[in-house]
Scaffold this motif. Structure first.
Motif, PDB file in Angstrom:
ATOM      1  N   THR A  82     -43.701  26.400  15.338  1.00  0.00           N
ATOM      2  CA  THR A  82     -43.666  27.850  15.183  1.00  0.00           C
ATOM      3  C   THR A  82     -42.769  28.204  14.015  1.00  0.00           C
ATOM      4  OG1 THR A  82     -41.825  27.991  16.733  1.00  0.00           O
ATOM      5  CG2 THR A  82     -44.048  28.198  17.646  1.00  0.00           C
ATOM      6  N   ALA A  83     -42.801  29.482  13.702  1.00  0.00           N
ATOM      7  CA  ALA A  83     -42.002  29.930  12.560  1.00  0.00           C
ATOM      8  C   ALA A  83     -40.519  29.793  12.838  1.00  0.00           C
ATOM      9  CB  ALA A  83     -42.346  31.395  12.229  1.00  0.00           C
ATOM     10  N   THR A  84     -40.143  29.969  14.146  1.00  0.00           N
ATOM     11  CA  THR A  84     -38.721  29.887  14.469  1.00  0.00           C
ATOM     12  C   THR A  84     -38.233  28.456  14.502  1.00  0.00           C
ATOM     13  OG1 THR A  84     -39.309  29.924  16.816  1.00  0.00           O
ATOM     14  CG2 THR A  84     -38.766  32.022  15.783  1.00  0.00           C
ATOM     15  N   SER A  85     -39.156  27.498  14.826  1.00  0.00           N
ATOM     16  CA  SER A  85     -38.725  26.111  14.941  1.00  0.00           C
ATOM     17  C   SER A  85     -38.667  25.406  13.600  1.00  0.00           C
ATOM     18  CB  SER A  85     -39.668  25.348  15.872  1.00  0.00           C
ATOM     19  OG  SER A  85     -40.963  25.296  15.320  1.00  0.00           O
ATOM     20  N   LYS A  86     -39.231  26.006  12.576  1.00  0.00           N
ATOM     21  CA  LYS A  86     -39.185  25.366  11.262  1.00  0.00           C
ATOM     22  C   LYS A  86     -37.759  25.363  10.751  1.00  0.00           C
ATOM     23  CE  LYS A  86     -43.886  26.469   9.744  1.00  0.00           C
ATOM     24  NZ  LYS A  86     -44.695  27.195   8.762  1.00  0.00           N
ATOM     25  N   ALA A  87     -37.359  24.199  10.322  1.00  0.00           N
ATOM     26  CA  ALA A  87     -36.003  24.070   9.809  1.00  0.00           C
ATOM     27  C   ALA A  87     -35.949  24.624   8.395  1.00  0.00           C
ATOM     28  CB  ALA A  87     -35.573  22.609   9.813  1.00  0.00           C
ATOM     29  N   THR A  88     -35.330  25.769   8.285  1.00  0.00           N
ATOM     30  CA  THR A  88     -35.203  26.376   6.969  1.00  0.00           C
ATOM     31  C   THR A  88     -33.914  25.885   6.338  1.00  0.00           C
ATOM     32  OG1 THR A  88     -34.130  28.277   8.003  1.00  0.00           O
ATOM     33  CG2 THR A  88     -36.487  28.458   7.575  1.00  0.00           C
ATOM     34  N   PRO A  89     -34.012  25.270   5.201  1.00  0.00           N
ATOM     35  CA  PRO A  89     -32.794  24.744   4.576  1.00  0.00           C
ATOM     36  C   PRO A  89     -31.865  25.869   4.164  1.00  0.00           C
ATOM     37  CG  PRO A  89     -34.657  24.610   3.062  1.00  0.00           C
ATOM     38  CD  PRO A  89     -35.210  25.057   4.398  1.00  0.00           C
ATOM     39  N   LYS A  90     -30.614  25.706   4.567  1.00  0.00           N
ATOM     40  CA  LYS A  90     -29.628  26.714   4.217  1.00  0.00           C
ATOM     41  C   LYS A  90     -29.202  26.517   2.760  1.00  0.00           C
ATOM     42  CE  LYS A  90     -27.730  27.201   8.862  1.00  0.00           C
ATOM     43  NZ  LYS A  90     -26.504  27.093   9.689  1.00  0.00           N
ATOM     44  N   PRO A  91     -29.018  27.603   2.086  1.00  0.00           N
ATOM     45  CA  PRO A  91     -28.570  27.452   0.690  1.00  0.00           C
ATOM     46  C   PRO A  91     -27.184  26.824   0.650  1.00  0.00           C
ATOM     47  CG  PRO A  91     -28.454  29.751   1.382  1.00  0.00           C
ATOM     48  CD  PRO A  91     -29.166  29.008   2.480  1.00  0.00           C
ATOM     49  N   LYS A  92     -27.064  25.839  -0.183  1.00  0.00           N
ATOM     50  CA  LYS A  92     -25.785  25.148  -0.297  1.00  0.00           C
ATOM     51  C   LYS A  92     -24.774  26.048  -1.003  1.00  0.00           C
ATOM     52  CE  LYS A  92     -27.732  20.498  -0.460  1.00  0.00           C
ATOM     53  NZ  LYS A  92     -27.852  19.252  -1.255  1.00  0.00           N
ATOM     54  N   ALA A  93     -23.606  26.042  -0.412  1.00  0.00           N
ATOM     55  CA  ALA A  93     -22.545  26.842  -1.019  1.00  0.00           C
ATOM     56  C   ALA A  93     -22.114  26.196  -2.325  1.00  0.00           C
ATOM     57  CB  ALA A  93     -21.360  26.944  -0.062  1.00  0.00           C
ATOM     58  N   LYS A  94     -22.038  27.009  -3.335  1.00  0.00           N
ATOM     59  CA  LYS A  94     -21.651  26.488  -4.632  1.00  0.00           C
ATOM     60  C   LYS A  94     -20.168  26.152  -4.636  1.00  0.00           C
ATOM     61  CE  LYS A  94     -25.159  29.033  -7.242  1.00  0.00           C
ATOM     62  NZ  LYS A  94     -25.378  30.015  -8.323  1.00  0.00           N
ATOM     63  N   LYS A  95     -19.897  24.941  -5.004  1.00  0.00           N
ATOM     64  CA  LYS A  95     -18.508  24.523  -5.081  1.00  0.00           C
ATOM     65  C   LYS A  95     -17.859  25.149  -6.310  1.00  0.00           C
ATOM     66  CE  LYS A  95     -19.184  20.075  -2.816  1.00  0.00           C
ATOM     67  NZ  LYS A  95     -19.048  18.596  -2.963  1.00  0.00           N
ATOM     68  N   LYS A  96     -16.657  25.618  -6.059  1.00  0.00           N
ATOM     69  CA  LYS A  96     -15.924  26.209  -7.159  1.00  0.00           C
ATOM     70  C   LYS A  96     -15.470  25.093  -8.095  1.00  0.00           C
ATOM     71  CE  LYS A  96     -14.208  30.240  -4.683  1.00  0.00           C
ATOM     72  NZ  LYS A  96     -12.988  30.981  -4.254  1.00  0.00           N
ATOM     73  N   LYS A  97     -15.899  25.213  -9.308  1.00  0.00           N
ATOM     74  CA  LYS A  97     -15.511  24.204 -10.284  1.00  0.00           C
ATOM     75  C   LYS A  97     -14.074  24.448 -10.726  1.00  0.00           C
ATOM     76  CE  LYS A  97     -20.149  23.478 -12.150  1.00  0.00           C
ATOM     77  NZ  LYS A  97     -20.991  23.501 -13.378  1.00  0.00           N
ATOM     78  N   LYS A  98     -13.369  23.361 -10.768  1.00  0.00           N
ATOM     79  CA  LYS A  98     -11.999  23.469 -11.244  1.00  0.00           C
ATOM     80  C   LYS A  98     -12.019  23.823 -12.733  1.00  0.00           C
ATOM     81  CE  LYS A  98     -10.091  20.184  -7.948  1.00  0.00           C
ATOM     82  NZ  LYS A  98      -9.353  18.902  -7.774  1.00  0.00           N
ATOM     83  N   PRO A  99     -11.135  24.704 -13.131  1.00  0.00           N
ATOM     84  CA  PRO A  99     -11.135  25.091 -14.542  1.00  0.00           C
ATOM     85  C   PRO A  99     -10.827  23.892 -15.439  1.00  0.00           C
ATOM     86  CG  PRO A  99      -9.179  25.914 -13.433  1.00  0.00           C
ATOM     87  CD  PRO A  99     -10.082  25.383 -12.375  1.00  0.00           C
ATOM     88  N   ALA A 100     -11.605  23.757 -16.459  1.00  0.00           N
ATOM     89  CA  ALA A 100     -11.406  22.652 -17.402  1.00  0.00           C
ATOM     90  C   ALA A 100     -10.368  23.058 -18.444  1.00  0.00           C
ATOM     91  CB  ALA A 100     -12.722  22.305 -18.072  1.00  0.00           C
ATOM     92  N   TYR A 101      -9.479  22.124 -18.715  1.00  0.00           N
ATOM     93  CA  TYR A 101      -8.438  22.369 -19.705  1.00  0.00           C
ATOM     94  C   TYR A 101      -8.523  21.314 -20.815  1.00  0.00           C
ATOM     95  CZ  TYR A 101      -6.241  25.284 -16.082  1.00  0.00           C
ATOM     96  OH  TYR A 101      -5.980  26.242 -15.141  1.00  0.00           O
ATOM     97  N   ARG A 102      -8.009  21.692 -21.929  1.00  0.00           N
ATOM     98  CA  ARG A 102      -7.824  20.703 -22.987  1.00  0.00           C
ATOM     99  C   ARG A 102      -6.343  20.666 -23.334  1.00  0.00           C
ATOM    100  NH1 ARG A 102      -7.482  23.042 -28.166  1.00  0.00           N
ATOM    101  NH2 ARG A 102      -8.013  25.260 -28.213  1.00  0.00           N
TER     102      ARG A 102
END
Length: 199
Positions: A82-102
């Motif tokens: 059924t529509a309710t039993s279909k496993a809908t993939p949850k959107p992956k939370a975007k990991k906060k990228k550490k600020p790049a420094y030089r």
């Protein structure tokens, strides 16, 4: 004449008895004719009907039903998706990228630490629990990576004060920053520093 009287009495009694028996028989026949046959049937049906609490016997079956133990059961239906039993993939939370420094500048010196509550040269109150440091000339707000040469542990601090003014020292770290690099026991440690700029 004396012997005839008893005979007359016996004959009279017999006649009276016969008449009584006939009357009784006629009354019984009339009563049976008055009672309707339907009521007799209903009375018989009431007597013959089983009581409500007595379970009725299951008649024998020639072919076992599906519910019986001996029968062959039909295969169970496959579960429908059924529509309710279909496993809908949850959107992956975007990991906060550490600020790049030089690295814009680097060097080595000795670093100390301080914890006294006071006003800093930047105008904010000094907080020993924040990752800050004092330097003599770097602009306020500069980010500096400080690495303890004794153990390789490092921390990034923000410059918000001026100092230190003791000879040979180029950085005065907050107590929290010195704890991160594992130097609170020594008081003064040799460090390598790198001035960082966000890319």
């Amino acid at each position: 004449m004396g012997f005839q009287r008893p005979k007359v009495r016996v004959r009279s009694i017999l006649i009276a008895s016969g008449v009584a028996v006939a009357v009784l028989a006629a009354s019984a026949w009339a009563l049976a004719a008055v009672v309707p046959r339907d009521s007799a049937r209903s009375a018989g049906a009431v007597q013959a009907a089983p009581s409500a609490t007595t379970p009725q016997a299951d008649p024998p079956r020639a072919v076992p039903s599906r519910a019986s133990r001996g029968g062959t059961r039909s295969p169970s239906p496959s579960p429908s998706v059924t529509a309710t039993s279909k496993a809908t993939p949850k959107p992956k939370a975007k990991k906060k990228k550490k600020p790049a420094y030089r690295v814009t500048r680097s060097g080595s010196c000795e670093a100390s630490y301080y914890w006294q509550g006071q006003m800093t040269a930047s105008g904010e109150r000094f907080d020993p629990s924040e990752l800050t440091a004092a330097h003599k000339t770097l602009p306020m707000g500069s980010k500096v990576r400080v690495t303890n040469k004794n153990n390789g542990r490092s921390v990034i601090v923000r410059i918000n004060d001026r100092g230190p003014y003791a000879g040979g020292r180029c950085l005065d770290l907050s107590r929290a920053a010195m704890k991160k690099v594992g130097g609170t026991g020594a008081g003064v440690i040799p460090v390598r520093y790198q001035v960082l700029k966000r890319t």
